[in-house]
Design an enzyme around this catalytic site. Structure first.
Site, PDB file in Angstrom:
ATOM      1  N   GLU A 209       0.704  -1.158  -0.013  1.00 51.14           N
ATOM      2  CA  GLU A 209      -0.027  -0.143   0.026  1.00 51.14           C
ATOM      3  C   GLU A 209       0.896   1.283  -0.045  1.00 51.14           C
ATOM      4  O   GLU A 209       1.884   1.504   0.777  1.00 51.14           O
ATOM      5  CB  GLU A 209      -0.933  -0.092   1.237  1.00 51.14           C
ATOM      6  N   GLY A 347       3.992   1.656  10.384  1.00 52.89           N
ATOM      7  CA  GLY A 347       3.501   0.977  11.457  1.00 52.89           C
ATOM      8  C   GLY A 347       3.104  -0.341  11.528  1.00 52.89           C
ATOM      9  O   GLY A 347       3.295  -1.193  12.334  1.00 52.89           O
ATOM     10  N   MET A 349       0.282  -2.969   8.585  1.00 59.34           N
ATOM     11  CA  MET A 349      -0.412  -2.899   6.976  1.00 59.34           C
ATOM     12  C   MET A 349      -1.238  -4.233   7.083  1.00 59.34           C
ATOM     13  O   MET A 349      -1.099  -5.218   7.455  1.00 59.34           O
ATOM     14  CB  MET A 349       0.585  -3.172   5.783  1.00 59.34           C
ATOM     15  N   GLU A 350      -2.741  -3.851   6.739  1.00 58.02           N
ATOM     16  CA  GLU A 350      -3.889  -4.635   6.808  1.00 58.02           C
ATOM     17  C   GLU A 350      -3.973  -5.865   5.694  1.00 58.02           C
ATOM     18  O   GLU A 350      -5.028  -6.187   5.483  1.00 58.02           O
ATOM     19  CB  GLU A 350      -5.021  -3.965   7.062  1.00 58.02           C
ATOM     20  N   HIS A 383      -6.870  -1.568  15.383  1.00 52.94           N
ATOM     21  CA  HIS A 383      -6.868  -0.857  14.186  1.00 52.94           C
ATOM     22  C   HIS A 383      -6.710  -1.523  12.870  1.00 52.94           C
ATOM     23  O   HIS A 383      -7.718  -1.645  11.937  1.00 52.94           O
ATOM     24  CB  HIS A 383      -5.766   0.302  14.061  1.00 52.94           C
ATOM     25  N   GLU A 384      -5.798  -2.619  12.990  1.00 51.92           N
ATOM     26  CA  GLU A 384      -5.709  -3.198  11.628  1.00 51.92           C
ATOM     27  C   GLU A 384      -6.625  -4.551  11.455  1.00 51.92           C
ATOM     28  O   GLU A 384      -7.190  -4.786  10.640  1.00 51.92           O
ATOM     29  CB  GLU A 384      -4.196  -4.029  11.589  1.00 51.92           C
ATOM     30  N   HIS A 387      -9.531  -2.872   9.834  1.00 54.40           N
ATOM     31  CA  HIS A 387      -9.460  -2.911   8.450  1.00 54.40           C
ATOM     32  C   HIS A 387      -9.931  -4.166   7.509  1.00 54.40           C
ATOM     33  O   HIS A 387     -10.274  -3.928   6.382  1.00 54.40           O
ATOM     34  CB  HIS A 387      -8.084  -2.716   7.907  1.00 54.40           C
ATOM     35  N   GLU A 406      -9.324   4.471   6.481  1.00 55.22           N
ATOM     36  CA  GLU A 406      -8.201   4.989   7.603  1.00 55.22           C
ATOM     37  C   GLU A 406      -8.979   5.445   8.657  1.00 55.22           C
ATOM     38  O   GLU A 406      -8.820   5.520   9.959  1.00 55.22           O
ATOM     39  CB  GLU A 406      -6.992   5.691   7.190  1.00 55.22           C
ATOM     40  N   ARG A 889       6.588   9.341   1.506  1.00 55.06           N
ATOM     41  CA  ARG A 889       6.065  10.457   2.558  1.00 55.06           C
ATOM     42  C   ARG A 889       7.112  10.715   3.683  1.00 55.06           C
ATOM     43  O   ARG A 889       7.139  11.778   3.949  1.00 55.06           O
ATOM     44  CB  ARG A 889       4.797   9.919   2.671  1.00 55.06           C
TER      45      ARG A 889
END
Length: 957
Positions: A209, A347, A349-350, A383-384, A387, A406, A889
């Site tokens: 991603e 951090g 990735m789902e 959080h993941e 997702h 997100e 980024r």
């Protein structure tokens, strides 16, 4: 192999030529063998494993500017009439020993929905060595006129000799190879040293991603082009292959072309976007459990760290069960793996069924990791897991709606943890962790709407920011409070079910929520929050009413942190007005809500006598709305008196509202909307505050003034005031690592404030503990370590101490403790050590690439280090640009993060000159603009408010 002086070495030339031949030809030979001898997937094989969700997706028509029909490769987006249905992907990652290359082939079944002479597919940093097209039904080869790369848009273009007709079904086969060592995105090689055996071990892993699947295999790399995948991995037999799905067979099979390698074929996947595909070959161990609905869940880690996986397994299992209940939709895959990767750029990735994490965000050792570390692991895992529904089952249609992924996951993580760790008060923490920080970001002219057009890969990468994550979460939390939790999740369940296996846009969500019986016009409400940037503040004033109560006049205006900022109201279709649900609570406990539907002024009649100085009305209850509130000065002072005279064990104002008062007051003052003497009076009660959440708001609010004053003569008075508030609270809490979870988080902040503002006792405690640990081996409790290491190194750390800590960093196996060491090493006041440290950071064999930007940030936080890192970044910019590229980024935010606290015209001139020298910013374009805006605001703040604050301090100290 060592290089040697050629004059001292006798070389057999025939042997040398043969070795060069092998070096050049072997990668091609291996690739050809992989292509020809690895078995292909038969789409019609009745034994193929299938699970629900393998229907096709027909993506929407692209909105790319300047769309070209005749030269489709010049468009930024893929044509939507070429639809992949299934990928049969085989990969052989040769990461063993010093090798770092992968070989593969892919056969993609494609449906043609419009006559065309071209097939376009994404690729990047791949060598495509063979391209072939065949009719799906007959297997007959289709002639290819030419193939070429269009690097600008990362396309491999295939022009056919005959037109592919609408309705045709074809198979595109490609052979390719690529490097595993170019970067830590795409398909890449990682390594680790087993702390128990001392052995270095390698692995191959992936992270795609947003647009890096094309680095691993040629693919249709856009989120709304979903397909099914059957993946085969070639590997050595003592390694474990992992992918989104379980293996098709219980044991790997031998490959005919190698006596040492085996292949593992995985079950056919559900329909998913390319960025969710994942494959890993490693030698990790795992722990496992099963959810109440029967899904097997495993956590993988390097063998020496497997004992650090238990907590994430527990929180992962709980989150899956909680989300299944809330969403009324079962998790659809037969397994859920989570794995800690030694080198990981993000951090976490789902990836569907195989979530990858940075080690610090999955592993937890209570003997060495702090309460804050534990909370970090909990929220990232929750959080993941969220997702798997928001992002995986339903995927945003395009990256302009990234917030659907997100923002929702960032909101749901709090619910997932709150129902497991019930004494953490996670919903109140939401305000201090997400809502309040992003209000600062969104208060500038260089912010952006939640839904923002993006096209190029650098633009896509840049939108992964706090607006998509934290503001997205904040407006979702606000909508839940408007609708009520039951109606909100009824609508969410309908949304997930309606768009299951497909893609959705923001309006699709609003429609589903609006269809819930009794729901408001959700789109009308939420467009004002997602389609224009910024946030409002509400100015409330009071007048006695004829009935003996009070008439409240509420006025909404755009909130900007710089009072001199100018903007055109017509640039927003909503004229910078918002739908505000203005909630309130009174001193007698009554509550209510007034709707400001993009109206500038509203009035409310309340049965509260505001002429009675014991009465009050607090708006935006518990800060559930994404707006600030200001009051007349005398009402602010009334709130300050209430707080200062209340019993700390029974404040009449809630924890969340106390936090909001402090945050609003200090930020409204910064924006010129409240006198600083009033704002500072709101902090005067803090020596009585016993809860972490208001103190966190104070911590961040005070930090801005500290940064502005630190290098000037005004800092002395300011530090005295901060210590006058902090010392009583810290003395009451003490240095013993005891109390609740929130107590431990609060103690961390109080020590930072005390030591950071030069309290002799605090620095003495930190130094004594540091020396006792470093010299005598006396352990420090995990919650105190980061501060003790930091201030011990600053206060008494010598070169020998630095070297000792560096050695500890190199041998430490607990990820969070390694981060503590990296942070502490940056706190030395010895200039040449900081330069040596930065040189170490450039060397990936010494400090992992994932930690490079962290080291830069840590040095920047050192008062001695700010100018050093600014000069070093400029001197090394060309080298770093070549290493990370404008696509990164993290690299794009490097310089903006260094300069954002500058507050002089001299520094502004330096920054502008640097940006002029390097005008291309890539993913750092918006962060640069935001940093320049912040510097100018800082300069204006110093000119406007420095003397006011000093005057108040002189009167009140």
């Amino acid at each position: 192999m060592d290089f040697r002086d050629a004059s001292k070495v006798n070389v057999n030339r025939r042997c040398l030529y043969f070795l060069i031949f092998l070096l050049l030809i072997m990668p091609v030979v291996v690739g050809v063998l992989v292509w020809y001898f690895i078995p292909k997937c038969d789409q019609n094989d009745p034994s193929s494993e299938k699970i629900s969700g393998d229907g096709s997706t027909t993506p929407s028509v692209p909105t790319t500017p300047g769309f070209s029909e005749t030269e489709p490769w010049k468009n930024l987006r893929l044509p939507r009439y070429i639809v992949p249905l299934h990928y049969d992907l085989t990969l052989y990652p040769d990461f063993y020993d010093d090798n770092g290359w992968f070989y593969g082939n892919v056969t993609i079944e494609i449906r043609i929905n419009k006559d065309t002479d071209y097939v376009l597919i994404h690729f990047n940093y791949l060598n495509i060595t063979k391209t072939e097209l065949r009719e799906n039904s007959t297997g007959n080869q289709i002639g290819i006129k030419r193939t070429f790369a269009y690097a600008e848009n990362q396309f491999w273009v295939i022009e056919t000799a005959v037109t592919l007709r609408e309705g045709a079904s074809v198979k595109l086969s490609l052979q390719f190879d690529g490097s595993l060592t170019r970067a830590i995105v795409g398909f890449y090689k990682s390594s680790y040293v087993n702390s128990e055996t001392g052995q270095t071990r390698n692995l191959a892993t992936s992270k795609f991603e947003p647009v890096d699947a094309r680095r691993a295999f040629p693919c249709f790399d856009e989120p709304n082009i979903k397909a099914a995948y059957t993946i085969t991995l070639i590997h050595e037999p003592d390694y474990t292959p992992l992918s989104n799905m379980p293996p098709k067979e219980s044991q790997p099979t031998k490959v005919p072309w190698s006596p040492t390698l085996v292949s593992t074929r995985f079950q056919r996947s559900v329909m998913m976007s390319t960025y969710l595909v994942c494959f890993i070959v490693c030698d990790f161990d795992y722990v496992e459990d099963t959810t109440s609905s029967g899904t097997k869940i495993r956590v993988y880690a390097t063998p020496d760290k497997i004992n650090q996986t238990r907590y994430s397994l527990q929180i992962g299992k709980h989150s899956m069960e909680e989300y299944e209940r809330l969403f009324r939709l079962p998790y659809p895959l037969p397994k859920q793996d989570m794995i800690a990767i030694p080198d990981f750029v993000s951090g976490a990735m789902e990836h569907w069924g195989l979530i990858t994490y940075r080690e610090t965000n999955l592993l937890y050792d209570p003997s060495k990791a702090s309460s804050a570390n534990k909370q970090r692991v909990a929220v990232v895992v929750a959080h993941e897991i969220a997702h798997q529904w928001f992002g995986n089952i339903v995927t945003m249609d395009w990256w302009d709606d990234l917030w659907l992924n997100e923002g929702f996951a960032s909101f749901m993580e709090y619910l997932g943890v709150d129902t497991y760790e019930r004494d953490w008060d996670m919903m109140a923490q939401f305000g201090i962790e997400d809502l309040q920080p992003v209000m600062v970001t969104d208060a500038g002219l260089e912010s952006h709407p939640i839904v923002v057009p993006v096209y190029k890969p650098t633009e896509i990468n840049a939108v992964f920011d706090s607006i998509s994550y934290s503001k997205g979460a904040a407006v979702i939390a606000m909508l839940q409070s408007i609708m009520g939790k039951d109606k909100f999740f009824e609508g969410i369940a309908q949304y997930l079910k309606k768009y299951e296996w497909g893609n959705a846009k923001t309006d699709d969500l609003w429609q589903a929520l609006g269809e819930v019986p009794g729901a408001p016009d959700v789109k009308h409400i939420m467009d004002t929050w997602t389609r224009q940037m910024g946030l409002p503040y509400v100015n409330v004033t009071f007048q006695p009413s004829s009935s003996g109560g009070t008439t409240v006049r509420a006025v909404q205006k755009r909130y900007l942190s710089d009072p001199k900022a100018l903007y055109d109201v017509d640039e927003s279709e909503f004229k910078y007005k918002w739908y505000i649900s203005l909630s309130y609570i009174t001193s007698n406990g009554s509550t209510g809500t007034k709707i400001m539907d993009m109206t500038e002024v509203e009035t409310i009649d309340l049965n509260v006598d505001m002429t009675d100085e014991s009465q009050w009305i607090k708006f935006n209850v518990n800060q559930t709305g994404f707006y600030r509130v200001t009051y007349p000065d005398d009402i602010w002072r009334r709130f300050a008196t209430v707080l200062a005279t209340s019993n700390p064990s029974n404040f009449p104002i809630s924890v969340a509202d106390r936090s909001a008062f402090i945050n609003d007051a200090l930020n409204l003052a910064r924006a010129g909307l409240l006198n600083y003497d009033v704002a500072l009076q709101m902090t005067s009660y803090l020596d009585k505050e016993t809860n972490h959440i208001p103190w966190e708001s104070a911590y961040t609010g005070m930090a801005y003034i500290t940064k502005m004053f630190r290098s000037g003569g005004s800092f002395g008075l300011w530090r005295q005031y901060v210590l006058a508030k902090v010392k009583p609270a810290l003395d009451r809490l003490g240095w013993e690592d005891t109390g609740s979870h929130l107590d431990k988080l609060m103690r961390r902040n109080l020590i930072e404030l005390a030591c950071g503002h030069g309290d002799v006792e605090c620095l003495g405690n930190a130094t004594a503990k540091f020396r006792n640990w470093l010299d005598n081996g006396v352990e420090i409790s995990p919650n105190l370590r980061p501060r003790v290491y930091k201030y011990g190194m600053r206060s008494s750390g010598s070169v020998a101490d630095w070297d000792k800590m560096w050695q500890k960093y190199q041998t430490e196996s607990v990820p969070q403790e390694r981060v503590n060491f990296l942070y502490a090493l940056a706190q030395t006041r010895t200039v040449w050590l900081l330069h040596r440290y930065l040189d170490y950071a450039k060397n990936e064999s010494i400090i992992r690439q994932q930690d490079f930007f962290s080291v830069m940030s840590y040095v920047n936080l050192n008062p001695v280090g700010n100018n050093i890192i600014w000069n070093w970044a400029r001197e090394n910019y060309d080298e770093l640009l070549g290493r990370f590229t404008l696509y990164s980024r993290s690299f794009g935010r490097m310089v903006p993060n260094i300069i954002k606290n500058f507050n002089t015209e001299f520094k502004l001139t330096e920054v502008e000159a640097f940006f002029k020298q390097y005008p291309e910013a890539g993913a750092g374009d918006r962060p640069r603009k935001q940093a320049l805006e912040t510097i100018k605001s800082n300069i204006n703040w110093m000119k406007t408010y420095q003397d006011t604050i000093i005057s108040w301090l002189q009167k009140n100290m």
